[in-house]
Design an enzyme around this catalytic site. Structure first.
Site, PDB file in Angstrom:
ATOM      1  N   ALA A  10       0.815  -1.222   0.000  1.00  0.00           N
ATOM      2  CA  ALA A  10       0.000   0.000   0.000  1.00  0.00           C
ATOM      3  C   ALA A  10       0.841   1.261   0.000  1.00  0.00           C
ATOM      4  CB  ALA A  10      -0.937  -0.016   1.210  1.00  0.00           C
ATOM      5  N   ARG A  21       3.323  11.456 -10.408  1.00  0.00           N
ATOM      6  CA  ARG A  21       2.356  12.489 -10.806  1.00  0.00           C
ATOM      7  C   ARG A  21       2.950  13.886 -10.642  1.00  0.00           C
ATOM      8  NH1 ARG A  21      -1.309   9.109  -7.623  1.00  0.00           N
ATOM      9  NH2 ARG A  21      -2.562   7.843  -9.046  1.00  0.00           N
ATOM     10  N   SER A  38       1.647  -5.492  -4.971  1.00  0.00           N
ATOM     11  CA  SER A  38       0.500  -4.674  -4.578  1.00  0.00           C
ATOM     12  C   SER A  38      -0.698  -5.598  -4.395  1.00  0.00           C
ATOM     13  CB  SER A  38       0.203  -3.630  -5.668  1.00  0.00           C
ATOM     14  OG  SER A  38      -0.916  -2.862  -5.321  1.00  0.00           O
ATOM     15  N   CYS A  42      -6.043  -6.998   3.725  1.00  0.00           N
ATOM     16  CA  CYS A  42      -7.307  -7.184   4.433  1.00  0.00           C
ATOM     17  C   CYS A  42      -8.221  -8.198   3.749  1.00  0.00           C
ATOM     18  CB  CYS A  42      -8.028  -5.849   4.576  1.00  0.00           C
ATOM     19  SG  CYS A  42      -7.063  -4.628   5.498  1.00  0.00           S
ATOM     20  N   ASP A 283       3.145   0.816   7.471  1.00  0.00           N
ATOM     21  CA  ASP A 283       3.173   0.046   8.712  1.00  0.00           C
ATOM     22  C   ASP A 283       4.499   0.092   9.456  1.00  0.00           C
ATOM     23  OD1 ASP A 283       0.619  -0.581   8.036  1.00  0.00           O
ATOM     24  OD2 ASP A 283       0.954  -2.720   7.709  1.00  0.00           O
ATOM     25  N   ASN A 305      -1.844   3.971   2.828  1.00  0.00           N
ATOM     26  CA  ASN A 305      -2.045   4.670   1.559  1.00  0.00           C
ATOM     27  C   ASN A 305      -1.867   6.174   1.712  1.00  0.00           C
ATOM     28  OD1 ASN A 305      -2.958   3.244  -1.011  1.00  0.00           O
ATOM     29  ND2 ASN A 305      -3.997   2.060   0.570  1.00  0.00           N
ATOM     30  N   TYR A 425     -32.135  11.386   5.013  1.00  0.00           N
ATOM     31  CA  TYR A 425     -33.210  10.573   5.596  1.00  0.00           C
ATOM     32  C   TYR A 425     -34.258  10.186   4.560  1.00  0.00           C
ATOM     33  CZ  TYR A 425     -37.742   9.463   7.487  1.00  0.00           C
ATOM     34  OH  TYR A 425     -38.947   8.846   7.701  1.00  0.00           O
TER      35      TYR A 425
END
Length: 559
Positions: A10, A21, A38, A42, A283, A305, A425
């Site tokens: 990640a 970029r 990659s 999870c 991590d 990320n 709602y």
């Protein structure tokens, strides 16, 4: 400019993508000792189970993809073995050929991740003892289940991964036992919420052992039984060790890069380490609490990320900065969704806050639209009214409410602010007053409007100590006769005004109903008539009954 990134998954891949970029001409290389660059960590438990059919679903991008899309050179099966800070050079080992070479850098980004915490237990090296961290470890577990067809599995640990693996092995038809050394499953939750998780596990046929730990994996080549500290033995055809993770920091440590108090690499908000031009993310890096600003280690893919994007941005002259985390988490446990954010009640008290909690039991949408109850625990600071944390257990709509709490807390919300949120709602989606609004109302009433709450545990302690407490059951007689709080008087709300004349206004009084609404109405009647100490039972009789059942079950287990 030459940017070297150590580690993928990640954080490393996010750093590479953002750096590209920002800078089209930079030379960017990723070195990763794994074979899959990659993937969704999870998603691994569901690959062991039946939800994810193929490993390709978890590994959508490879080195060729990154080269084509981002012009990033990715070297899998290449381990960084040393960093020379003075020369700005790393030493890399090709794990296939064993060849070593040096690679210079202008900017270095460490995304070395975390490793599974492996406890020192005799027999842990046996061939049917597994841990889950990457796709290849999931491959091994899945292959063992399908090929060897084990009947009984023992899962050590009941964090997110442990519970997800337990569910998926159960789904494969195995008998599953979860062993947790803490006094409850899911130690990240408070005990009064974790009990719902334990109930669900037992309901689904998973055996749960708490307050105990594995001391030996017994058997010849394979584990045949797990010996626990209590002396109990649990038969096993396979064992999954899910005792948490720890940051992989040896490379950084050997290079003289400072570690933080949590043991992860110390970074500032720009992901910069103690060494110029060296960044750390994911991590392996230390974050901080959005609430207390104190260092905090919460290894999550979503955080990795974010950190990776910030590191890649800063390494190429950008301005993104890390703002901290609340420690939000969510997990599916069979038919339940369990989520938490911020501090638990226990943590908040440890930090010195004057804590107010509420238990709000409401459906995710109207019952005529098949709404199902959620239990929401709100945790707030009595002095400031600031929302400190939230925990939710339910079947539907849990993620939606948790994300609202998280968003509100990110912007420093006070409990009174929750009521004023203009949430979406319509009956298929929510109740008129959403459970989030109700939580804010309950906490605001307790903090600012004299409508104080008492938890089931507090009431039980007072009664056990012989404290003089008048407990009023404000429900109708039929509900009271079915079951009620110990020593409670049945005075339905509509009769309370008349009965109040005979009650002592100076005594401690606790009112309750099924979930809290009528209990609050009864509390209002008494307070408005001059009664001095009136508390409403948090979560009403439903929460009290659940706590009582859980404590009784624990006592039975001890016998």
């Amino acid at each position: 400019m030459k940017i070297i990134i150590i580690g993928g998954v990640a954080a490393g891949t996010s750093a590479a993508a953002k750096a590209r970029r920002n800078n089209e001409t930079a030379e960017i290389k990723i070195f990763d000792q794994d074979e899959d660059m990659s993937y969704s960590v999870c998603g691994l438990p569901y690959y062991i189970g039946t939800e994810v059919k193929t490993r390709e679903e978890l590994v959508p991008r490879d080195a060729a993809f990154f080269k084509k899309k981002y012009n990033v050179d990715v070297y899998m099966g290449h381990q960084a073995v040393a960093i020379d800070i003075a020369r700005k050079v790393i030493t890399v080992k090709n794990l296939r050929s064993q060849e070593q070479f040096e690679e210079a850098y202008d900017r270095l980004i460490l995304a070395t991740g975390a490793s599974v915490r492996i406890p020192s237990i005799p027999g842990i090296e046996k061939e049917n003892v597994f841990s889950l961290r990457n796709v290849r470890s999931a491959d091994r577990i899945r292959a063992y289940v399908l090929e060897q067809q084990p009947q009984r599995a023992v899962v050590i640990g009941s964090g997110f991964i442990g519970l997800e693996v337990a569910e998926n092995l159960k789904g494969r038809g195995l008998e599953v036992t979860v062993v947790e050394m803490a006094s409850q499953v899911m130690p990240a939750l408070d005990a009064d919420m974790a009990m719902y998780v334990e109930t669900e596990l037992r309901k689904q046929g998973v055996s749960v052992i708490t307050d105990d730990s594995a001391v030996c994996f017994e058997g010849k080549d394979r584990v045949e039984q797990v010996l626990l500290k209590s002396g109990k033995k649990v038969a096993a055809d396979m064992v999954i060790v899910a005792a948490g993770v720890q940051p992989k920091v040896s490379l950084a440590q050997q290079a003289g890069i400072a570690l933080g108090v949590t043991g992860a690499i110390k970074v500032n908000t720009k992901m910069q380490t103690s060494v110029p031009d060296v960044y750390a993310c994911g991590d392996c890096a230390e974050g901080f609490s959005l609430l207390t600003q104190a260092p905090l280690y919460r290894p999550m893919g979503s955080t990795a990320n974010k950190m990776g994007r910030i590191a890649g941005d800063q390494a190429t002259g950008g301005t993104l900065e890390f703002r901290g985390v609340l420690g939000t988490g969510i997990v599916k446990v069979f038919d339940l969704t369990v989520a938490h954010t911020g501090m638990s009640e226990q943590q908040a008290r440890k930090e010195g806050y004057a804590v107010v909690v509420c238990h709000n039991i409401k459906p995710d949408k109207p019952e005529y639209f098949h709404g199902q109850e959620m239990v929401i625990k709100g945790i707030a600071d009595e002095k400031t009214g600031r929302l400190l944390g939230g925990q939710i257990v339910g079947k539907n709509g849990v993620d939606k409410r948790m994300d609202v709490f998280v968003t509100a807390m990110n912007f420093g919300a006070h409990v009174e602010d929750l009521f004023h949120l203009d949430l979406a709602y319509a009956p298929p989606f929510s109740t008129t007053k959403d459970p989030v609004l109700y939580t804010g109302m309950i906490l605001d009433n307790a903090i600012s409007r004299g409508r104080k709450l008492i938890t089931s545990e507090e009431l039980m302690r007072k009664q056990q100590c012989g404290a003089e407490v008048i407990v009023i059951d404000a429900r109708v007689a039929g509900q009271y006769e079915k079951d009620h709080v110990q020593e409670a008087l049945n005075i339905p709300q509509e009769k309370l005004r008349e009965a109040a004349e005979a009650l002592d206004k100076t005594k401690l009084i606790v009112t309750y109903c099924n979930k809290g609404v009528t209990g609050n109405a009864a509390q209002n009647i008494l307070l408005n008539r001059g009664f001095e100490q009136v508390y409403n039972l948090s979560g009403g009789h439903k929460q009290y009954q659940k706590v009582q059942q859980h404590l009784s079950q624990r006592e039975e287990q001890k016998k």
